[in-house]
Scaffold this active site. Structure first.
Site, PDB file in Angstrom:
ATOM      1  CB  SER A  50      -0.826  -0.001   1.303  1.00  0.00           C
ATOM      2  OG  SER A  50      -1.551  -1.164   1.316  1.00  0.00           O
ATOM      3  CG  HIS A  83      -2.470  -0.778  -3.975  1.00  0.00           C
ATOM      4  ND1 HIS A  83      -3.190   0.308  -3.495  1.00  0.00           N
ATOM      5  CD2 HIS A  83      -2.373  -1.330  -2.801  1.00  0.00           C
ATOM      6  CE1 HIS A  83      -3.455   0.470  -2.332  1.00  0.00           C
ATOM      7  NE2 HIS A  83      -3.137  -0.507  -1.829  1.00  0.00           N
ATOM      8  CD  GLU A 138      -3.762   3.316  -6.111  1.00  0.00           C
ATOM      9  OE1 GLU A 138      -3.789   4.679  -6.131  1.00  0.00           O
ATOM     10  OE2 GLU A 138      -3.030   2.731  -5.360  1.00  0.00           O
ATOM     11  CG  ASN A 173      -3.393   3.430   1.020  1.00  0.00           C
ATOM     12  OD1 ASN A 173      -4.142   3.499   1.858  1.00  0.00           O
ATOM     13  ND2 ASN A 173      -3.158   2.507   0.220  1.00  0.00           N
TER      14      ASN A 173
HETATM   15  P1  NAI Z   1      -2.081  -9.919   6.581  1.00  0.00           P
HETATM   16  O1  NAI Z   1      -1.570  -9.598   7.694  1.00  0.00           O
HETATM   17  O2  NAI Z   1      -3.777 -10.181   6.866  1.00  0.00           O
HETATM   18  O3  NAI Z   1      -1.477 -11.083   5.894  1.00  0.00           O
HETATM   19  C1  NAI Z   1      -0.250 -11.247   5.508  1.00  0.00           C
HETATM   20  C2  NAI Z   1       0.147 -12.826   5.233  1.00  0.00           C
HETATM   21  O4  NAI Z   1       1.244 -12.894   4.940  1.00  0.00           O
HETATM   22  C3  NAI Z   1      -0.119 -13.771   6.419  1.00  0.00           C
HETATM   23  O5  NAI Z   1      -0.723 -14.824   6.554  1.00  0.00           O
HETATM   24  C4  NAI Z   1       1.394 -14.098   6.867  1.00  0.00           C
HETATM   25  O6  NAI Z   1       1.500 -15.539   7.491  1.00  0.00           O
HETATM   26  C5  NAI Z   1       1.804 -14.350   5.691  1.00  0.00           C
HETATM   27  N1  NAI Z   1       3.399 -14.053   5.454  1.00  0.00           N
HETATM   28  C6  NAI Z   1       4.129 -13.182   6.219  1.00  0.00           C
HETATM   29  N2  NAI Z   1       5.433 -13.230   5.864  1.00  0.00           N
HETATM   30  C7  NAI Z   1       5.609 -14.105   4.621  1.00  0.00           C
HETATM   31  C8  NAI Z   1       6.445 -14.644   3.766  1.00  0.00           C
HETATM   32  N3  NAI Z   1       7.835 -14.419   4.051  1.00  0.00           N
HETATM   33  N4  NAI Z   1       6.212 -15.462   2.958  1.00  0.00           N
HETATM   34  C9  NAI Z   1       5.081 -15.861   2.900  1.00  0.00           C
HETATM   35  N5  NAI Z   1       3.812 -15.446   3.529  1.00  0.00           N
HETATM   36  C10 NAI Z   1       4.130 -14.554   4.651  1.00  0.00           C
HETATM   37  O7  NAI Z   1      -1.823  -8.563   5.631  1.00  0.00           O
HETATM   38  P2  NAI Z   1      -2.696  -7.995   4.512  1.00  0.00           P
HETATM   39  O8  NAI Z   1      -3.815  -7.067   5.001  1.00  0.00           O
HETATM   40  O9  NAI Z   1      -3.445  -9.044   3.825  1.00  0.00           O
HETATM   41  O10 NAI Z   1      -1.594  -7.141   3.901  1.00  0.00           O
HETATM   42  C11 NAI Z   1      -0.863  -7.500   2.984  1.00  0.00           C
HETATM   43  C12 NAI Z   1      -0.220  -6.550   1.926  1.00  0.00           C
HETATM   44  O11 NAI Z   1      -1.518  -6.060   1.191  1.00  0.00           O
HETATM   45  C13 NAI Z   1       0.532  -5.556   2.624  1.00  0.00           C
HETATM   46  O12 NAI Z   1       1.560  -5.095   1.853  1.00  0.00           O
HETATM   47  C14 NAI Z   1      -0.330  -4.192   2.658  1.00  0.00           C
HETATM   48  O13 NAI Z   1       0.165  -2.894   2.666  1.00  0.00           O
HETATM   49  C15 NAI Z   1      -1.301  -4.586   1.419  1.00  0.00           C
HETATM   50  N6  NAI Z   1      -2.604  -4.283   1.453  1.00  0.00           N
HETATM   51  C16 NAI Z   1      -3.512  -4.404   2.532  1.00  0.00           C
HETATM   52  C17 NAI Z   1      -4.733  -3.740   2.516  1.00  0.00           C
HETATM   53  C18 NAI Z   1      -5.763  -4.011   3.535  1.00  0.00           C
HETATM   54  O14 NAI Z   1      -6.646  -3.629   3.573  1.00  0.00           O
HETATM   55  N7  NAI Z   1      -5.385  -4.682   4.521  1.00  0.00           N
HETATM   56  C19 NAI Z   1      -5.367  -3.256   1.176  1.00  0.00           C
HETATM   57  C20 NAI Z   1      -4.467  -3.019  -0.090  1.00  0.00           C
HETATM   58  C21 NAI Z   1      -3.138  -3.587   0.309  1.00  0.00           C
END
Ligand code: NAI
Length: 281
Positions: free
Chosen positions: A118, A139, A151, A189
């Site tokens: 993000s 994104h 995006e 964002n």
């Molecule tokens: P989350 O915390 O829900 O999930 C992250 C996942 O990645 C977890 O299941 C974790 O076990 C896994 N993980 C961590 N390190 C890892 C690795 N080295 N290899 C494989 N898996 C790994 O996070 P979320 O919210 O899904 O966010 C993920 C990305 O998406 C971030 O970069 C965030 O900025 C972006 N994002 C998030 C949004 C949101 O609304 N939460 C919206 C748009 C983008």
């Protein structure tokens, strides 16, 4: 390059939704996570979501079965072989870099590495990966199966052909691509930052509570008030994005991250995904 297989890395809030979108669009989809429990949860979530779509007659039972059949859930990085990777792991540059560099070692140089970050700089990420011209931002928005916008973040390294191919990919996923330059928070964002930060400031100053602020913003037409939205996004992610945008823009006072949110993250009150945030779930 023909895209047949997409590997989504990270099976959390975003990765599970993106995997559902990719599989629905007809791609063989690998969902990779280091945490097997997250994969189990993602599988249940995706299958539950497809079942709901069948009940609402938005997809047929056949389409449901085909989509399920295109998905593989994996914890072994050596099985991550694909034409396109979409990374949705923790919002930390060094972790994303380490993942992409491991994947680069086992995939061809043409493989596209897309990050769903993000707020982190795609240019900085690309610069530390071999063949930086193949690194882009894709994104998606939360919840990925519902939100139309993606995006497509372009850097100076990318060729027009790569960006055109990413736009076509997003279109195939029945989403709307908007190409934007790599800058802190990209477009959405960056614009949204004050929505969260000013709301937190009101709460910090004791001028209104979370529910009051949400209720008022929703009554003006916003789909979700800022606190309900931060709970949906995840406070850890939203706070990391606020910090990242603040630092990259040279710490403007108006975008200073809130201590209320920092406290929530420290207490593990991350929002819906942890069962408690500004509200209880
Ligand atoms: P989350 O915390 O829900 O999930 C992250 C996942 O990645 C977890 O299941 C974790 O076990 C896994 N993980 C961590 N390190 C890892 C690795 N080295 N290899 C494989 N898996 C790994 O996070 P979320 O919210 O899904 O966010 C993920 C990305 O998406 C971030 O970069 C965030 O900025 C972006 N994002 C998030 C949004 C949101 O609304 N939460 C919206 C748009 C983008």
């Amino acid at each position: 390059m023909t895209i047949q297989t997409i590997c989504v890395c990270g099976a959390g809030t975003m990765g599970s939704g993106i995997a559902q979108v990719a599989a629905t669009a007809g791609f063989t989809t690998l969902l990779y996570d280091v945490n097997a429990d997250m994969l189990q949860k993602a599988k249940a979530g995706i299958e539950g979501s497809l079942q709901k779509l069948v009940s609402k007659e938005k997809i047929t039972p056949d389409q449901q079965q085909q989509t399920i059949g295109r998905l593989r859930y994996i914890t072994d990085i050596n099985q991550c072989i694909a034409e396109v990777f979409i990374e949705a792991i923790v919002e930390k540059m060094e972790v994303k870099l380490s993942l992409f560099n491991q994947l680069a070692g086992i995939n061809t140089p043409e493989t596209i590495f897309a990050s769903n970050t993000s707020s982190l700089s795609i240019t900085r990420l690309a610069a530390q990966i071999s063949h930086p011209e193949r690194v882009v931002g894709l994104h998606f928005f939360n919840p990925a199966p519902l939100m139309k916008l993606v995006e497509v973040v372009k850097t100076e390294f990318n060729t027009t052909a790569t960006i055109t191919q990413m736009e076509a990919l997003v279109n195939t996923m029945q989403k709307t691509p908007v190409v934007c330059k790599d800058s802190p928070g990209f477009i959405v964002n960056r614009v949204a930052r004050p929505y969260y930060i000013e709301a937190l400031r009101l709460a910090e100053e004791g001028l209104a509570d979370f529910a009051q602020i949400d209720e008022l913003m929703e009554s003006t037409g916003f789909k979700m008030g800022p606190f309900a939205l931060m709970d949906l996004i995840g406070n850890d992610i939203n706070y990391a994005v606020s910090c990242s945008v603040y630092e990259q823009l040279q710490q403007p006072e108006r975008l200073k991250p809130s201590y209320i949110q920092e406290e929530k993250v420290k207490k593990g009150e991350l929002g819906r995904k942890s069962g408690k945030g500004y509200y209880n779930y």
